[in-house]
Design a protein around this motif. Structure first.
Motif, PDB file in Angstrom:
ATOM      1  N   THR A 122       0.881  -1.169   0.000  1.00  0.00           N
ATOM      2  CA  THR A 122       0.000   0.000   0.000  1.00  0.00           C
ATOM      3  C   THR A 122       0.919   1.220   0.000  1.00  0.00           C
ATOM      4  OG1 THR A 122      -0.128   0.379   2.398  1.00  0.00           O
ATOM      5  CG2 THR A 122      -1.631  -1.292   1.464  1.00  0.00           C
ATOM      6  N   PRO A 123       0.385   2.415  -0.067  1.00  0.00           N
ATOM      7  CA  PRO A 123       1.274   3.582  -0.030  1.00  0.00           C
ATOM      8  C   PRO A 123       2.080   3.722   1.267  1.00  0.00           C
ATOM      9  CG  PRO A 123      -0.839   4.197  -0.962  1.00  0.00           C
ATOM     10  CD  PRO A 123      -0.986   2.785  -0.441  1.00  0.00           C
ATOM     11  N   ARG A 124       1.605   3.114   2.376  1.00  0.00           N
ATOM     12  CA  ARG A 124       2.287   3.289   3.670  1.00  0.00           C
ATOM     13  C   ARG A 124       2.868   2.021   4.269  1.00  0.00           C
ATOM     14  NH1 ARG A 124       2.235   7.541   6.448  1.00  0.00           N
ATOM     15  NH2 ARG A 124       1.996   6.522   8.458  1.00  0.00           N
ATOM     16  N   SER A 125       2.542   0.844   3.700  1.00  0.00           N
ATOM     17  CA  SER A 125       2.973  -0.381   4.364  1.00  0.00           C
ATOM     18  C   SER A 125       2.936  -1.578   3.430  1.00  0.00           C
ATOM     19  CB  SER A 125       2.078  -0.663   5.572  1.00  0.00           C
ATOM     20  OG  SER A 125       0.781  -1.027   5.152  1.00  0.00           O
ATOM     21  N   CYS A 126       3.333  -2.703   3.985  1.00  0.00           N
ATOM     22  CA  CYS A 126       3.224  -3.981   3.280  1.00  0.00           C
ATOM     23  C   CYS A 126       3.125  -5.094   4.325  1.00  0.00           C
ATOM     24  CB  CYS A 126       4.429  -4.227   2.369  1.00  0.00           C
ATOM     25  SG  CYS A 126       5.994  -4.496   3.222  1.00  0.00           S
ATOM     26  N   LEU A 127       2.747  -6.272   3.844  1.00  0.00           N
ATOM     27  CA  LEU A 127       2.822  -7.453   4.697  1.00  0.00           C
ATOM     28  C   LEU A 127       4.241  -7.990   4.613  1.00  0.00           C
ATOM     29  CD1 LEU A 127      -0.484  -9.413   3.983  1.00  0.00           C
ATOM     30  CD2 LEU A 127       0.001  -7.798   5.825  1.00  0.00           C
ATOM     31  N   MET A 128       4.731  -8.515   5.714  1.00  0.00           N
ATOM     32  CA  MET A 128       6.087  -9.062   5.790  1.00  0.00           C
ATOM     33  C   MET A 128       5.981 -10.464   6.379  1.00  0.00           C
ATOM     34  SD  MET A 128       9.257  -7.237   7.726  1.00  0.00           S
ATOM     35  CE  MET A 128      10.924  -7.828   7.644  1.00  0.00           C
ATOM     36  N   HIS A 129       6.578 -11.435   5.692  1.00  0.00           N
ATOM     37  CA  HIS A 129       6.519 -12.831   6.099  1.00  0.00           C
ATOM     38  C   HIS A 129       7.949 -13.358   6.166  1.00  0.00           C
ATOM     39  CE1 HIS A 129       2.362 -12.589   4.413  1.00  0.00           C
ATOM     40  NE2 HIS A 129       2.972 -11.879   3.492  1.00  0.00           N
ATOM     41  N   PHE A 130       8.176 -14.414   6.952  1.00  0.00           N
ATOM     42  CA  PHE A 130       9.495 -15.037   6.935  1.00  0.00           C
ATOM     43  C   PHE A 130       9.384 -16.545   6.993  1.00  0.00           C
ATOM     44  CE2 PHE A 130       8.749 -13.841  11.388  1.00  0.00           C
ATOM     45  CZ  PHE A 130       8.980 -15.034  12.070  1.00  0.00           C
ATOM     46  N   ALA A 131      10.412 -17.182   6.425  1.00  0.00           N
ATOM     47  CA  ALA A 131      10.514 -18.640   6.429  1.00  0.00           C
ATOM     48  C   ALA A 131      11.982 -18.999   6.592  1.00  0.00           C
ATOM     49  CB  ALA A 131       9.982 -19.218   5.119  1.00  0.00           C
ATOM     50  N   SER A 132      12.222 -20.158   7.209  1.00  0.00           N
ATOM     51  CA  SER A 132      13.603 -20.597   7.403  1.00  0.00           C
ATOM     52  C   SER A 132      13.746 -22.063   7.044  1.00  0.00           C
ATOM     53  CB  SER A 132      14.046 -20.382   8.849  1.00  0.00           C
ATOM     54  OG  SER A 132      13.530 -21.399   9.681  1.00  0.00           O
ATOM     55  N   ASP A 133      14.990 -22.506   7.023  1.00  0.00           N
ATOM     56  CA  ASP A 133      15.265 -23.925   6.774  1.00  0.00           C
ATOM     57  C   ASP A 133      15.131 -24.752   8.046  1.00  0.00           C
ATOM     58  OD1 ASP A 133      17.514 -23.161   8.216  1.00  0.00           O
ATOM     59  OD2 ASP A 133      18.946 -23.967   6.776  1.00  0.00           O
ATOM     60  N   GLY A 134      14.763 -24.122   9.143  1.00  0.00           N
ATOM     61  CA  GLY A 134      14.590 -24.821  10.412  1.00  0.00           C
ATOM     62  C   GLY A 134      15.829 -24.826  11.284  1.00  0.00           C
ATOM     63  N   SER A 135      16.939 -24.325  10.757  1.00  0.00           N
ATOM     64  CA  SER A 135      18.167 -24.283  11.555  1.00  0.00           C
ATOM     65  C   SER A 135      18.099 -23.123  12.543  1.00  0.00           C
ATOM     66  CB  SER A 135      19.392 -24.130  10.654  1.00  0.00           C
ATOM     67  OG  SER A 135      19.416 -22.831  10.083  1.00  0.00           O
ATOM     68  N   ARG A 136      18.986 -23.137  13.489  1.00  0.00           N
ATOM     69  CA  ARG A 136      19.023 -22.063  14.483  1.00  0.00           C
ATOM     70  C   ARG A 136      19.862 -20.880  13.999  1.00  0.00           C
ATOM     71  NH1 ARG A 136      17.889 -22.082  19.323  1.00  0.00           N
ATOM     72  NH2 ARG A 136      16.856 -23.685  20.469  1.00  0.00           N
ATOM     73  N   ARG A 137      20.563 -21.039  12.897  1.00  0.00           N
ATOM     74  CA  ARG A 137      21.490 -20.000  12.464  1.00  0.00           C
ATOM     75  C   ARG A 137      21.045 -19.276  11.193  1.00  0.00           C
ATOM     76  NH1 ARG A 137      26.763 -19.862  14.141  1.00  0.00           N
ATOM     77  NH2 ARG A 137      27.346 -19.512  11.973  1.00  0.00           N
ATOM     78  N   TRP A 138      19.769 -19.230  10.930  1.00  0.00           N
ATOM     79  CA  TRP A 138      19.313 -18.573   9.706  1.00  0.00           C
ATOM     80  C   TRP A 138      19.222 -17.065   9.852  1.00  0.00           C
ATOM     81  CZ3 TRP A 138      14.699 -15.895   8.786  1.00  0.00           C
ATOM     82  CH2 TRP A 138      13.750 -15.939   9.818  1.00  0.00           C
ATOM     83  N   LEU A 139      19.053 -16.570  11.058  1.00  0.00           N
ATOM     84  CA  LEU A 139      18.996 -15.127  11.296  1.00  0.00           C
ATOM     85  C   LEU A 139      20.358 -14.610  11.708  1.00  0.00           C
ATOM     86  CD1 LEU A 139      15.691 -14.418  13.262  1.00  0.00           C
ATOM     87  CD2 LEU A 139      16.326 -13.603  11.006  1.00  0.00           C
ATOM     88  N   SER A 140      20.751 -13.516  11.108  1.00  0.00           N
ATOM     89  CA  SER A 140      21.971 -12.831  11.531  1.00  0.00           C
ATOM     90  C   SER A 140      21.645 -11.341  11.602  1.00  0.00           C
ATOM     91  CB  SER A 140      23.111 -13.075  10.544  1.00  0.00           C
ATOM     92  OG  SER A 140      22.852 -12.399   9.319  1.00  0.00           O
ATOM     93  N   ARG A 141      22.459 -10.625  12.304  1.00  0.00           N
ATOM     94  CA  ARG A 141      22.249  -9.181  12.426  1.00  0.00           C
ATOM     95  C   ARG A 141      22.237  -8.519  11.043  1.00  0.00           C
ATOM     96  NH1 ARG A 141      21.897  -5.837  16.337  1.00  0.00           N
ATOM     97  NH2 ARG A 141      22.510  -3.675  16.202  1.00  0.00           N
TER      98      ARG A 141
END
Length: 125
Positions: A39-58
């Protein structure tokens, strides 16, 4: 990336306007953020991972939130998460997202979807 995320989120099909950013480690996709319903001000945000504990990093988080807030200039993002998906709900809350509402019986199994929101000014990434 969008197909990879759809394969990991049950009964998921993103809108035709979807965009994605992925995290690759050792030549494999380990995580993806998908954005759609712009939309002009926002969007939907989704996430998916491979199930590992190390998929997110700073660094991945900085890039994931820079897209909607810096590149697109949005004021907010919204993420719908199944009430039964406790790992994703915990991640959303750790990222600073706030529970804002509930879509009753909207999930693929008839469960509620919880709407999490994050304002650009609240984002610490």
């Amino acid at each position: 990336l969008i197909g990879w995320a759809e394969a990991r989120i049950p009964h998921c099909r993103f809108c035709s306007d979807a965009r994605a950013i992925g995290h690759v480690r050792d030549g494999r996709i380990v995580g993806v953020f998908v954005y759609d319903n712009f939309t002009p001000r926002s969007c939907l945000m989704h996430f998916a991972s491979d199930g590992s504990r190390r998929w997110l990093s700073r660094g991945f988080l900085i890039r994931a939130f820079a897209y909607p807030f810096v590149q697109c200039g949005f004021a907010r993002v919204t993420g719908p998460i199944s009430e039964h998906n406790m790992p994703s709900r915990r991640i959303a809350e750790k990222l600073g997202c706030v529970e804002e509402g509930r879509l009753r019986e909207e999930g693929p199994e008839g469960e509620d979807l919880i709407l999490y929101g994050l304002l650009a000014r609240e984002c610490r990434w």
